[in-house]
Design an enzyme around this catalytic site. Structure first.
Site, PDB file in Angstrom:
ATOM      1  N   HIS A   1      20.492  56.315 -10.083  1.00  0.00           N
ATOM      2  CA  HIS A   1      19.062  56.544 -10.346  1.00  0.00           C
ATOM      3  C   HIS A   1      18.653  57.959  -9.928  1.00  0.00           C
ATOM      4  O   HIS A   1      18.225  58.160  -8.793  1.00  0.00           O
ATOM      5  CB  HIS A   1      18.222  55.571  -9.508  1.00  0.00           C
ATOM      6  CG  HIS A   1      18.317  54.151  -9.941  1.00  0.00           C
ATOM      7  ND1 HIS A   1      17.376  53.562 -10.756  1.00  0.00           N
ATOM      8  CD2 HIS A   1      19.222  53.191  -9.667  1.00  0.00           C
ATOM      9  CE1 HIS A   1      17.709  52.303 -10.965  1.00  0.00           C
ATOM     10  NE2 HIS A   1      18.826  52.052 -10.318  1.00  0.00           N
TER      11      HIS A   1
ATOM     12  N   CYS B   1      21.313  53.523 -15.115  1.00  0.00           N
ATOM     13  CA  CYS B   1      21.667  52.213 -14.575  1.00  0.00           C
ATOM     14  C   CYS B   1      21.518  51.110 -15.635  1.00  0.00           C
ATOM     15  O   CYS B   1      22.293  51.086 -16.574  1.00  0.00           O
ATOM     16  CB  CYS B   1      20.869  51.956 -13.300  1.00  0.00           C
ATOM     17  SG  CYS B   1      21.701  50.792 -12.241  1.00  0.00           S
TER      18      CYS B   1
ATOM     19  N   GLU C   1      16.041  59.545 -10.755  1.00  0.00           N
ATOM     20  CA  GLU C   1      14.576  59.578 -10.574  1.00  0.00           C
ATOM     21  C   GLU C   1      14.167  59.116  -9.180  1.00  0.00           C
ATOM     22  O   GLU C   1      13.132  59.519  -8.675  1.00  0.00           O
ATOM     23  CB  GLU C   1      13.893  58.736 -11.674  1.00  0.00           C
ATOM     24  CG  GLU C   1      13.996  57.223 -11.538  1.00  0.00           C
ATOM     25  CD  GLU C   1      15.393  56.666 -11.792  1.00  0.00           C
ATOM     26  OE1 GLU C   1      16.305  57.437 -12.154  1.00  0.00           O
ATOM     27  OE2 GLU C   1      15.574  55.447 -11.593  1.00  0.00           O
TER      28      GLU C   1
HETATM   29  N1  GLN Z   1      22.633  45.267 -12.224  1.00  0.00           N
HETATM   30  C1  GLN Z   1      21.568  45.622 -13.099  1.00  0.00           C
HETATM   31  C2  GLN Z   1      21.830  45.104 -14.521  1.00  0.00           C
HETATM   32  O1  GLN Z   1      22.826  44.551 -14.780  1.00  0.00           O
HETATM   33  C3  GLN Z   1      21.334  47.100 -13.126  1.00  0.00           C
HETATM   34  C4  GLN Z   1      20.798  47.547 -11.785  1.00  0.00           C
HETATM   35  C5  GLN Z   1      19.904  48.743 -11.853  1.00  0.00           C
HETATM   36  O2  GLN Z   1      19.422  49.142 -12.908  1.00  0.00           O
HETATM   37  N2  GLN Z   1      19.630  49.290 -10.706  1.00  0.00           N
HETATM   38  O3  GLN Z   1      21.020  45.266 -15.373  1.00  0.00           O
END
Ligand code: GLN
Length: 194
Positions: free
Chosen positions: A174, A74, A176
């Site tokens: 994610h 992410c 994890e």
């Molecule tokens: N939207 C977040 C970002 O731009 C990422 C979201 C996440 O890691 N769950 O960093």
């Protein structure tokens, strides 16, 4: 385990369950001697600021140049990408994997969702938790797409959600949070001598 911000504890739990000698990295000194790095989800803009102030950004640039195995989930994927669309101007991107990602690219209605996805090389689907996830809009020639999803509401258009290039693996969701350790296992398999 990069531990400036984000869901560090869940990643540490997965790494420890695999028997890895996992530790948190907050300063350049913490990074000495590590054999792989996990960059967690969280907020990539906040992490970008902390990477600058901690001096860790420069260390990670060296790790990327050395080909250290890395897993970014992410926000971690955003940090490892070549290009960040809809990012802030001071946003860090290490260019460790040749993808262009759009921050929060899954759109307003579907900011967060969960689904089961098939991942190449894995015999069972993976439960994927997407939270304001980045959308991969371009992958370079050397990037292998390991999993894709239908973008909800996009009439069947499919987008990569797990990608790999050399020693770098990224996922827009994610793993994890679902307690799935298989991408972490893939990371550990890339550590030399393993
Ligand atoms: N939207 C977040 C970002 O731009 C990422 C979201 C996440 O890691 N769950 O960093």
């Amino acid at each position: 385990m990069l531990a400036l911000q984000g869901d560090v504890r869940e990643h540490l739990a997965v790494l420890s369950s695999l028997g890895a000698d996992a530790r948190t990295v907050r300063t350049p000194a913490d990074a000495r001697g590590i054999e792989a790095l996990v960059l967690p989800g969280g907020e990539s803009t906040t992490m970008s600021l902390l990477l600058g102030s901690s001096g860790l950004g420069t260390e990670i640039e060296k790790m990327v140049a050395d080909g250290l195995p890395m897993l970014g989930t992410c926000a971690g994927m955003i940090l490892l990408a070549t290009e960040v669309l809809d990012g802030r101007s001071d946003q860090v991107s290490f260019g460790a994997i040749d993808v262009s990602v759009r921050r929060n690219g899954f759109g307003r209605q579907v900011r967060s969702f969960e689904t089961d996805i098939d991942v190449k090389f894995l015999d069972r689907p993976m439960h994927a938790v997407f939270i304001r996830a980045p959308l991969v809009e371009r992958t370079g020639e050397r990037v292998e797409v390991l999993a894709e999803v239908d973008l909800p509401g996009s009439y069947g258009a499919r987008y990569p959600v797990v990608c790999a290039e050399a020693n770098v693996i990224v996922s827009s969701f994610h793993p994890e949070l679902a307690g799935d350790s298989r991408l972490h296992e893939l990371l550990l398999s890339k550590v030399e001598g393993d």
